[in-house]
Design an enzyme around this catalytic site. Structure first.
Site, PDB file in Angstrom:
ATOM      1  N   GLY A   1      20.979  46.049   0.471  1.00  0.00           N
ATOM      2  CA  GLY A   1      21.823  44.866   0.344  1.00  0.00           C
ATOM      3  C   GLY A   1      21.643  44.179  -0.996  1.00  0.00           C
TER       4      GLY A   1
ATOM      5  N   HIS B   1      26.076  49.247  -6.789  1.00  0.00           N
ATOM      6  CA  HIS B   1      26.388  49.660  -5.410  1.00  0.00           C
ATOM      7  C   HIS B   1      27.896  49.909  -5.268  1.00  0.00           C
ATOM      8  CE1 HIS B   1      22.704  47.088  -4.631  1.00  0.00           C
ATOM      9  NE2 HIS B   1      22.381  48.183  -3.986  1.00  0.00           N
TER      10      HIS B   1
ATOM     11  N   GLY C   1      21.832  56.264  -6.283  1.00  0.00           N
ATOM     12  CA  GLY C   1      21.812  55.979  -7.720  1.00  0.00           C
ATOM     13  C   GLY C   1      20.602  56.610  -8.386  1.00  0.00           C
TER      14      GLY C   1
ATOM     15  N   GLN D   1      13.200  58.695  -5.980  1.00  0.00           N
ATOM     16  CA  GLN D   1      13.726  58.590  -4.615  1.00  0.00           C
ATOM     17  C   GLN D   1      14.754  59.694  -4.353  1.00  0.00           C
ATOM     18  OE1 GLN D   1      14.740  54.862  -2.352  1.00  0.00           O
ATOM     19  NE2 GLN D   1      16.787  55.269  -3.147  1.00  0.00           N
TER      20      GLN D   1
HETATM   21  O1  PAF Z   1      17.216  52.562  -2.674  1.00  0.00           O
HETATM   22  C1  PAF Z   1      17.338  51.841  -1.665  1.00  0.00           C
HETATM   23  O2  PAF Z   1      18.140  50.897  -1.670  1.00  0.00           O
HETATM   24  C2  PAF Z   1      16.470  52.110  -0.440  1.00  0.00           C
HETATM   25  O3  PAF Z   1      15.268  52.692  -0.779  1.00  0.00           O
HETATM   26  C3  PAF Z   1      17.196  52.919   0.646  1.00  0.00           C
HETATM   27  C4  PAF Z   1      17.590  54.295   0.147  1.00  0.00           C
HETATM   28  C5  PAF Z   1      18.425  52.177   1.114  1.00  0.00           C
HETATM   29  C6  PAF Z   1      16.271  53.106   1.861  1.00  0.00           C
HETATM   30  O4  PAF Z   1      15.927  51.895   2.438  1.00  0.00           O
END
Ligand code: PAF
Length: 291
Positions: free
Chosen positions: A37, A43, A153, A159
């Site tokens: 969020g 986003h 992203g 990640q």
């Molecule tokens: O990158 C993020 O915003 C978070 O790590 C994710 C992938 C939504 C997991 O909570």
């Protein structure tokens, strides 16, 4: 656009939406963008991309307690659900999944998803347990939404590597779409955490993109070594007095093995230069991939 707070509601609405689309096409595609969020243009560009590529676009907004360490900013992580819903609708989402913590974790979970090796370094070393929390919640969200394509992203390059790894290892039928980092006009990578920066920190935060912008030029200098390259990056960042370097890493991508020679730098595997730097209490990350 509909916002849905329950897992059962999300599943049944998606089933209906898919069925509706499959009246006129042989199959439907669901594009998914999980978020914490506090949306920004970064986003929104991912949601717009999903809108172009998929029949149904789902966004989730969930500040996942499992991925925050005890001394991290879970409680004060910026939240603005009303604004997020407006932005998600504007960018073209069909559904926004907004579960509460009790819905996602009705009891302390005894099952987690652990990715080995690539989570021991970089942000994994500074934030123990972080990627276990991310891998676990993303797996749960994938189980709920069952997306065909999921958008992430590349500012969070580690990640993305972790998510690509466990989705491949566990044969999850989802395509992970790597999306370019969106930047402010002056080069700062967009991040929800940028709101924490005061005016002076915000100015000095530009050293991250500046340092990354100089890397190729340094790498091309005759006689350059990986140690000197890293030194140049550190010196550039440390010239801004408010910075405290957490890490400067030069690694293969997505394998995240250390790059130790310029031969390796010039080899066939893409190389990630990744930075994590604190400005006061705010920790920012940025990176660039050289291939
Ligand atoms: O990158 C993020 O915003 C978070 O790590 C994710 C992938 C939504 C997991 O909570």
């Amino acid at each position: 656009m509909e916002s849905i707070a329950t897992i059962s509601g999300m599943r049944s609405r998606l089933k209906e939406a898919r069925r509706e689309i499959e009246k006129t096409k042989p199959f439907s595609t669901v594009g998914f963008m999980p978020t914490l969020g506090y949306m920004h243009e970064g986003h929104m560009s991912l949601i717009r991309q999903a809108r172009k590529e998929c029949d149904i676009v789902v966004v989730s907004i969930f500040v996942n307690p499992l991925q925050f360490g005890q001394n991290e900013d879970f409680d004060k992580y910026p939240r603005d659900p009303e604004r997020d819903l407006k932005l998600a609708a504007e960018a073209g989402a069909d559904f926004v999944f907004v579960p509460g913590v009790k819905e996602m974790y009705p009891a302390p979970t005894k099952t987690t998803v652990v990715v080995k090796q690539i989570t021991d370094v970089m942000c994994g070393a500074s934030r123990p347990g972080h990627f276990e929390g991310v891998a676990t919640v993303v797996t749960k969200l994938f189980q709920i939404v069952q997306p065909d394509r999921a958008y992430f992203g590349m500012k969070d390059a580690q990640q993305v590597a972790v998510i690509e790894q466990f989705t491949a290892d566990l044969n999850m039928p989802v395509h992970i779409v790597r999306c370019e980092t969106l930047r402010e006009p002056d080069g700062l990578a967009m991040s929800s955490r940028n709101v924490y920066l005061n005016e002076e920190e915000r100015k000095q935060a530009l050293v991250l993109s500046e340092a990354l912008g100089k890397v190729q030029g340094w790498a091309d200098q005759p006689g350059m070594t990986i140690e000197r390259l890293e030194r140049n990056i550190r010196d550039t960042i440390e010239a801004a007095p408010l910075t405290r370097i957490d890490y400067v890493e030069i690694r293969t991508y997505p394998g995240l093995e250390p790059v130790t020679s310029m031969d390796q730098w010039n080899g066939t595997e893409p190389v990630l230069v990744a930075l994590a730097v604190k400005f006061g209490a705010t920790r920012l990350i940025d990176n660039r991939i050289f291939s």
